[in-house]
Design a protein around this motif. Sequence first.
Motif, mmCIF file in Angstrom:
data_model
loop_
_atom_site.group_PDB
_atom_site.id
_atom_site.type_symbol
_atom_site.label_atom_id
_atom_site.label_comp_id
_atom_site.label_asym_id
_atom_site.label_seq_id
_atom_site.Cartn_x
_atom_site.Cartn_y
_atom_site.Cartn_z
ATOM 1 N N SER A 1 0.780 -1.240 0.000
ATOM 2 C CA SER A 1 0.000 0.000 0.000
ATOM 3 C C SER A 1 0.816 1.297 0.000
ATOM 4 O O SER A 1 0.370 2.270 -0.584
ATOM 5 C CB SER A 1 -1.042 -0.013 1.109
ATOM 6 N N VAL A 2 1.977 1.332 0.610
ATOM 7 C CA VAL A 2 2.753 2.581 0.564
ATOM 8 C C VAL A 2 3.706 2.573 -0.630
ATOM 9 O O VAL A 2 3.723 3.498 -1.436
ATOM 10 C CB VAL A 2 3.536 2.821 1.872
ATOM 11 N N VAL A 3 4.458 1.486 -0.747
ATOM 12 C CA VAL A 3 5.439 1.437 -1.829
ATOM 13 C C VAL A 3 4.741 1.407 -3.189
ATOM 14 O O VAL A 3 5.246 1.948 -4.174
ATOM 15 C CB VAL A 3 6.405 0.240 -1.643
ATOM 16 N N GLY A 4 3.548 0.854 -3.220
ATOM 17 C CA GLY A 4 2.776 0.832 -4.467
ATOM 18 C C GLY A 4 2.435 2.241 -4.918
ATOM 19 O O GLY A 4 2.557 2.592 -6.089
ATOM 20 N N GLU A 5 2.040 3.071 -3.968
ATOM 21 C CA GLU A 5 1.699 4.455 -4.310
ATOM 22 C C GLU A 5 2.944 5.233 -4.699
ATOM 23 O O GLU A 5 2.889 6.162 -5.494
ATOM 24 C CB GLU A 5 1.031 5.157 -3.127
ATOM 25 N N LYS A 6 4.053 4.826 -4.104
ATOM 26 C CA LYS A 6 5.301 5.504 -4.460
ATOM 27 C C LYS A 6 5.667 5.149 -5.909
ATOM 28 O O LYS A 6 6.053 6.013 -6.685
ATOM 29 C CB LYS A 6 6.401 5.068 -3.501
ATOM 30 N N LEU B 1 0.212 12.970 -0.194
ATOM 31 C CA LEU B 1 0.856 13.604 0.961
ATOM 32 C C LEU B 1 0.694 15.124 0.936
ATOM 33 O O LEU B 1 0.898 15.778 1.947
ATOM 34 C CB LEU B 1 2.344 13.232 1.022
ATOM 35 N N ALA B 2 0.335 15.658 -0.214
ATOM 36 C CA ALA B 2 0.119 17.107 -0.303
ATOM 37 C C ALA B 2 -1.247 17.501 0.247
ATOM 38 O O ALA B 2 -1.504 18.676 0.488
ATOM 39 C CB ALA B 2 0.246 17.571 -1.756
ATOM 40 N N THR B 3 -2.127 16.536 0.465
ATOM 41 C CA THR B 3 -3.434 16.853 1.047
ATOM 42 C C THR B 3 -3.277 17.013 2.559
ATOM 43 O O THR B 3 -2.258 16.622 3.116
ATOM 44 C CB THR B 3 -4.466 15.728 0.791
ATOM 45 N N PRO B 4 -4.294 17.581 3.217
ATOM 46 C CA PRO B 4 -4.141 17.801 4.665
ATOM 47 C C PRO B 4 -4.251 16.533 5.511
ATOM 48 O O PRO B 4 -4.389 16.629 6.722
ATOM 49 C CB PRO B 4 -5.262 18.782 5.001
ATOM 50 N N ILE B 5 -4.149 15.374 4.933
ATOM 51 C CA ILE B 5 -4.259 14.141 5.727
ATOM 52 C C ILE B 5 -3.064 14.038 6.687
ATOM 53 O O ILE B 5 -1.936 14.359 6.311
ATOM 54 C CB ILE B 5 -4.351 12.903 4.810
ATOM 55 N N THR B 6 -3.336 13.620 7.927
ATOM 56 C CA THR B 6 -2.227 13.455 8.865
ATOM 57 C C THR B 6 -1.632 12.060 8.676
ATOM 58 O O THR B 6 -2.281 11.165 8.133
ATOM 59 C CB THR B 6 -2.686 13.595 10.328
ATOM 60 N N THR B 7 -0.400 11.899 9.149
ATOM 61 C CA THR B 7 0.264 10.604 9.027
ATOM 62 C C THR B 7 -0.536 9.522 9.741
ATOM 63 O O THR B 7 -0.693 8.411 9.238
ATOM 64 C CB THR B 7 1.678 10.719 9.615
ATOM 65 N N LEU C 1 -3.530 8.539 7.690
ATOM 66 C CA LEU C 1 -3.116 7.759 6.524
ATOM 67 C C LEU C 1 -2.835 6.312 6.920
ATOM 68 O O LEU C 1 -3.314 5.366 6.290
ATOM 69 C CB LEU C 1 -1.873 8.394 5.903
ATOM 70 N N LEU C 2 -2.073 6.151 8.012
ATOM 71 C CA LEU C 2 -1.725 4.800 8.449
ATOM 72 C C LEU C 2 -2.951 4.052 8.959
ATOM 73 O O LEU C 2 -3.116 2.863 8.693
ATOM 74 C CB LEU C 2 -0.637 4.863 9.531
ATOM 75 N N ALA C 3 -3.823 4.762 9.677
ATOM 76 C CA ALA C 3 -5.042 4.120 10.170
ATOM 77 C C ALA C 3 -5.886 3.644 8.987
ATOM 78 O O ALA C 3 -6.385 2.520 8.978
ATOM 79 C CB ALA C 3 -5.838 5.085 11.043
ATOM 80 N N GLY C 4 -6.040 4.510 7.991
ATOM 81 C CA GLY C 4 -6.842 4.146 6.817
ATOM 82 C C GLY C 4 -6.273 2.941 6.109
ATOM 83 O O GLY C 4 -6.986 1.975 5.821
ATOM 84 N N LEU D 1 5.477 2.660 16.617
ATOM 85 C CA LEU D 1 6.689 2.663 15.802
ATOM 86 C C LEU D 1 6.373 3.059 14.353
ATOM 87 O O LEU D 1 7.092 3.834 13.736
ATOM 88 C CB LEU D 1 7.294 1.258 15.826
ATOM 89 N N GLY D 2 5.265 2.518 13.858
ATOM 90 C CA GLY D 2 4.854 2.807 12.478
ATOM 91 C C GLY D 2 4.679 4.293 12.260
ATOM 92 O O GLY D 2 5.163 4.865 11.281
ATOM 93 N N ALA D 3 3.992 4.950 13.194
ATOM 94 C CA ALA D 3 3.753 6.382 13.048
ATOM 95 C C ALA D 3 5.066 7.163 13.157
ATOM 96 O O ALA D 3 5.279 8.148 12.458
ATOM 97 C CB ALA D 3 2.762 6.858 14.107
ATOM 98 N N ARG D 4 5.959 6.681 14.051
ATOM 99 C CA ARG D 4 7.235 7.376 14.221
ATOM 100 C C ARG D 4 8.136 7.205 12.998
ATOM 101 O O ARG D 4 8.867 8.127 12.609
ATOM 102 C CB ARG D 4 7.969 6.851 15.464
ATOM 103 N N LEU D 5 8.096 6.023 12.434
ATOM 104 C CA LEU D 5 9.014 5.731 11.331
ATOM 105 C C LEU D 5 8.523 6.276 9.994
ATOM 106 O O LEU D 5 9.269 6.315 9.029
ATOM 107 C CB LEU D 5 9.219 4.215 11.213
ATOM 108 N N PHE D 6 7.245 6.662 9.933
ATOM 109 C CA PHE D 6 6.705 7.145 8.669
ATOM 110 C C PHE D 6 7.060 8.616 8.506
ATOM 111 O O PHE D 6 6.344 9.506 8.928
ATOM 112 C CB PHE D 6 5.190 6.970 8.647
ATOM 113 N N GLN D 7 8.227 8.861 7.895
ATOM 114 C CA GLN D 7 8.631 10.250 7.696
ATOM 115 C C GLN D 7 8.341 10.625 6.256
ATOM 116 O O GLN D 7 8.957 10.108 5.328
ATOM 117 C CB GLN D 7 10.094 10.419 8.039
#
Lengths: 311, 264
Positions: B102-107, B116-122, B125-128, B249-255
């Motif tokens: 889901s993340v690398v696919g979008e990349k 990431l340019a939308t006002p969604i918070t990290t 995004l991760l919860a979704g 950890l997921g939220a912290r590591l998602f920079q």
Amino acid sequence: MIQTEDLTKRFTKSKKEAPITAVDGLTLNVAEGEVFGFLGPNGAGKTTTVRMLTSLIAPSAGRAFVDKLQVGKDDQKIRERVGILTETPGMYERLSAERNLNIFARLYGVKDVPGQVEKYLRMLSLWDRRFDEVGSFSKGMRQKLAIARALLHEPRIVFLDEPTSGLDPEAAKLVRDFIDELKTEGRTIFICTHNLDEADRLCDRIGIFKTRLITVDSPENLREKLFGRKVVFHLQAMLPGLAERVRGLPAVKDAQVVDNRLLVSLEDPEAQNPGIVRALVEAGAGVQFVGELRHSLEDIYLEMIRQEETH
Amino acid sequence: MSERIRTIIGKEWAEVFKNKMVLFTVLFMPLLFTALPLIMLGTMSGAVGADAGDMTDMPAQFARACVGLSSGECMQIYLLNEFMLLFMMMPLIIPITIAAYSVVGEKATRSLEPLLATPITTEELLAGKGLAAVIPGVLATLLCFGLFVALLPLVGVGERIFAYITGPTWLLAVLVAGPLMAVAAVNFALIVSSRVNDPRVAEQLSTIIIVPLLAVLFGSLAGIIVLNVTNMLIGILIMVVADVALVYLGARLFQREVILTRWK
Ligand SMILES: Nc1ncnc2c1ncn2[C@@H]1O[C@H](COP(=O)(O)OP(=O)(O)OP(=O)(O)O)[C@@H](O)[C@H]1O
Ligand SMILES: [Mg+2]
């Protein structure tokens, strides 16, 4: 609307290698309602600048404010208020055009989602194809869809990274007219482009940029600064000694002969041309046409980049 | 739940289930895992009546645990418990695949930058993305377990076996431990997905999370671990701690910037 102070971005590849400076000490001020053209060669750092100003990446040094909000401090609010056309459209290929816009409208917290989606699909003439998967779209259609996506939440500040790249002339015109329309709505527009003609037509001011800001001014002033103003007099025939006579006139800075034409450099052609025409007629020359010699923005751009490189 | 989380979930499902093969695997795998124990029980139940089970094949620890049952029933429970682990693994496989992509696919498709340019918070995004991956797996598992329980009487299992399967050990395993494990696995897969640049690598690396579970499976086959209520509760406790740690950890590591700009 957009202010930057010494904005700098360095990319660190690895611990051993020296970092790449993509943007170096950019200080800029874009007023509300202004269309600002950001011009520079490939790798100049235009996209990097836009990414900083849209809070996608953080500056390495310096500060930037967008709508008085500081990049790095109020990122969430900045993202709410700006629209961005990213360099690559990046759509969800398996989903329809309508679904793509719908997703982004909801992420931006748009109130009337179907209404806004319809408005922009129609404006960019994609309405008939709204149920088609984006994967089946041509490059130009994708680009238009990405422009629609950038505007769904009616941002007052819009960043467009190469809005007409890859578009055919008709589609490019549609997009240009569309940008003009946005301008009349009073939005602040920041355009990165390689298309100089387009920048000339659309932008109030242009910044020529290559890692550092080389110059900023209106297209008109840039022309004047670089080449002064020149007027061309087409004559029936070139008379001997005419150029010397014209050079002797007080208003004239310089005069050159090219075939049957006389190129005259003037401070203020509007006021001085009648006097020159009179002098030419008195000297027995038959004046066929009088016109201003306009340098294209391309000449200016290439000259600026050349000067920067020889420094 | 915020509108933005719901939007992400809807978007992920629309994309994932557009691929009919995914829908098929999401349903087929759990159905297969459900059918296997049923068939097994069906073929065994003839022998059970005669009390012909051979307790000597069973690990001693386990034999001690089934006092009060006939040796045949004890044998059935021993085998069923291995299937319980299948039921716990069921909500993992598909979610891991979805989350890993889901993340690398979008990349890879470059849709990450506009997102990431939308006002969604990290966190949103991760919860979704996490919920979009966990929910189908857990739902499919619960459905299959319901089916499994409903079909048990038809394959001729005795009352005591039925009571055991609808008793605390199994219910804790299927309704609590499985979903908790799915949450851990999905968060692990999301972390992997946001740190690699190739969707294939993400998928392969993410499946590592199944290893501890396999250890439990083999441990119980070998009789080292007995699947009873106490051990299940201990497992659940460990899982809760792991979930909290992985979500944090997921939220912290998602920079955002690093994910967007790093290409190796
Ligand atoms: N993620 C990154 N990691 C390392 N270097 C980068 C990264 N992104 C950009 N750069 C470097 O920064 C410089 C500026 O790149 P940028 O994409 O901003 O240029 P640009 O002006 O948009 O060019 P173009 O006209 O080709 O789009 C380039 O030298 C590029 O290699
Ligand atoms: Mg660029």
